[in-house]
Write a protein that holds these residues in place. Structure first.
Motif, PDB file in Angstrom:
ATOM      1  N   ASP A   1       0.867  -1.177   0.000  1.00  0.00           N
ATOM      2  CA  ASP A   1       0.000   0.000   0.000  1.00  0.00           C
ATOM      3  C   ASP A   1       0.904   1.227   0.000  1.00  0.00           C
ATOM      4  O   ASP A   1       1.546   1.539   0.997  1.00  0.00           O
ATOM      5  CB  ASP A   1      -0.892  -0.014   1.243  1.00  0.00           C
ATOM      6  CG  ASP A   1      -1.886   1.139   1.266  1.00  0.00           C
ATOM      7  OD1 ASP A   1      -1.731   2.078   0.454  1.00  0.00           O
ATOM      8  OD2 ASP A   1      -2.804   1.106   2.100  1.00  0.00           O
TER       9      ASP A   1
ATOM     10  N   LYS B   1      -6.920   2.099  -5.107  1.00  0.00           N
ATOM     11  CA  LYS B   1      -6.801   1.109  -4.044  1.00  0.00           C
ATOM     12  C   LYS B   1      -7.529  -0.187  -4.390  1.00  0.00           C
ATOM     13  O   LYS B   1      -7.356  -1.197  -3.711  1.00  0.00           O
ATOM     14  CB  LYS B   1      -7.359   1.674  -2.734  1.00  0.00           C
ATOM     15  CG  LYS B   1      -6.503   2.775  -2.123  1.00  0.00           C
ATOM     16  CD  LYS B   1      -5.152   2.220  -1.677  1.00  0.00           C
ATOM     17  CE  LYS B   1      -4.326   3.285  -0.977  1.00  0.00           C
ATOM     18  NZ  LYS B   1      -4.814   3.625   0.342  1.00  0.00           N
TER      19      LYS B   1
ATOM     20  N   LEU C   1      -5.595  -3.421  -4.467  1.00  0.00           N
ATOM     21  CA  LEU C   1      -5.358  -4.137  -3.216  1.00  0.00           C
ATOM     22  C   LEU C   1      -6.564  -4.991  -2.839  1.00  0.00           C
ATOM     23  O   LEU C   1      -6.415  -6.087  -2.288  1.00  0.00           O
ATOM     24  CB  LEU C   1      -5.043  -3.153  -2.090  1.00  0.00           C
ATOM     25  CG  LEU C   1      -3.689  -2.434  -2.184  1.00  0.00           C
ATOM     26  CD1 LEU C   1      -3.548  -1.415  -1.045  1.00  0.00           C
ATOM     27  CD2 LEU C   1      -2.533  -3.420  -2.151  1.00  0.00           C
TER      28      LEU C   1
ATOM     29  N   ASP D   1       2.901  -1.551   4.429  1.00  0.00           N
ATOM     30  CA  ASP D   1       2.768  -0.102   4.264  1.00  0.00           C
ATOM     31  C   ASP D   1       4.047   0.465   3.648  1.00  0.00           C
ATOM     32  O   ASP D   1       5.129   0.358   4.221  1.00  0.00           O
ATOM     33  CB  ASP D   1       2.513   0.534   5.631  1.00  0.00           C
ATOM     34  CG  ASP D   1       2.389   2.055   5.560  1.00  0.00           C
ATOM     35  OD1 ASP D   1       2.291   2.589   4.440  1.00  0.00           O
ATOM     36  OD2 ASP D   1       2.404   2.696   6.623  1.00  0.00           O
TER      37      ASP D   1
END
Length: 218
Positions: free
Chosen positions: A36, A42, A45, A63
């Protein structure tokens, strides 16, 4: 070296999903790792999570939001549109500086903690968008660097390195996952699942490859 386990750098797109199922055929245990980095879409993901959950694959999302701050481009900023034509000089504005280097480095740290030696990534020198970090020479160089940096024997595998998109579609068919790749992955730079927007470079490459693949089958 542990030849039974592998970690796959997994975005939820066509190439990495093909590599994920390639790995499942060859290794007893496969772990998928996604990142991410505050990417514009997004949904990739979510695709990655859904594919792993559906097919019972251990999945981790790490992250890497700092990358978004360091390398603003059309994949990380809402106000930058993706170039639809080939750049005259340099790389496309969809290239994220250092992305594959960082992904593979973080995955290597992850893998070593689990005593895993094999890392798999879906980069391709035969069919790429001019990204320097998709080249075979970069992968081999980084492999050596990671081994030296962590005093550990990594092996980075690139199943798609020397094949084009049509051959990648053929690989997914041979693996029995053609429909999964067609319907459940996200390759589109504009964040549209499956066939995508049809206009961005990633969609054009994907579609052109699929049409060539279908032509081979006739």
């Amino acid at each position: 070296m542990n030849k039974e386990k592998a970690v796959v750098v997994f975005s939820g797109g066509q190439d990495s999903t093909t590599c994920l199922f390639w790995a499942k055929k060859k290794f007893k245990e496969v772990i998928a790792v996604s990142f991410d980095y505050n990417q514009k879409h997004k949904l990739e993901l979510e695709c990655a999570k859904d594919i792993c959950k559906k097919h019972k694959i251990e999945h981790h999302i790490l992250d890497l939001s700092l990358l978004n701050q360091l390398a603003p481009n059309s994949l990380t900023r809402q106000d930058i549109k993706v170039d639809t034509s080939a750049p005259v000089n340099g790389v496309p504005n969809s290239f994220v500086d250092g992305r594959n280097m960082l992904f593979l480095t973080f995955v290597a740290v992850f893998a070593k903690q689990r005593r895993i030696n094999t890392i798999i990534t879906g980069v391709s020198q035969s069919d790429f968008s001019g990204y320097p970090d998709c080249r075979d020479v970069f992968i081999k160089s980084l492999n050596v660097t990671l081994n030296l940096a962590m005093d550990y024997q990594f092996e980075i595998l690139t199943p798609l390195m020397w094949i084009n998109k049509a051959e990648t579609w053929k690989m997914s068919e041979d693996l029995g996952v053609l429909d999964i790749i067609k319907e459940e992955t996200l390759t589109c730079y504009n964040g549209i699942k499956g066939n995508g927007c049809g206009e961005c470079p990633a969609c054009k490459l994907r579609k052109q490859g699929y049409l060539e693949f279908k032509k081979y089958k006739k």
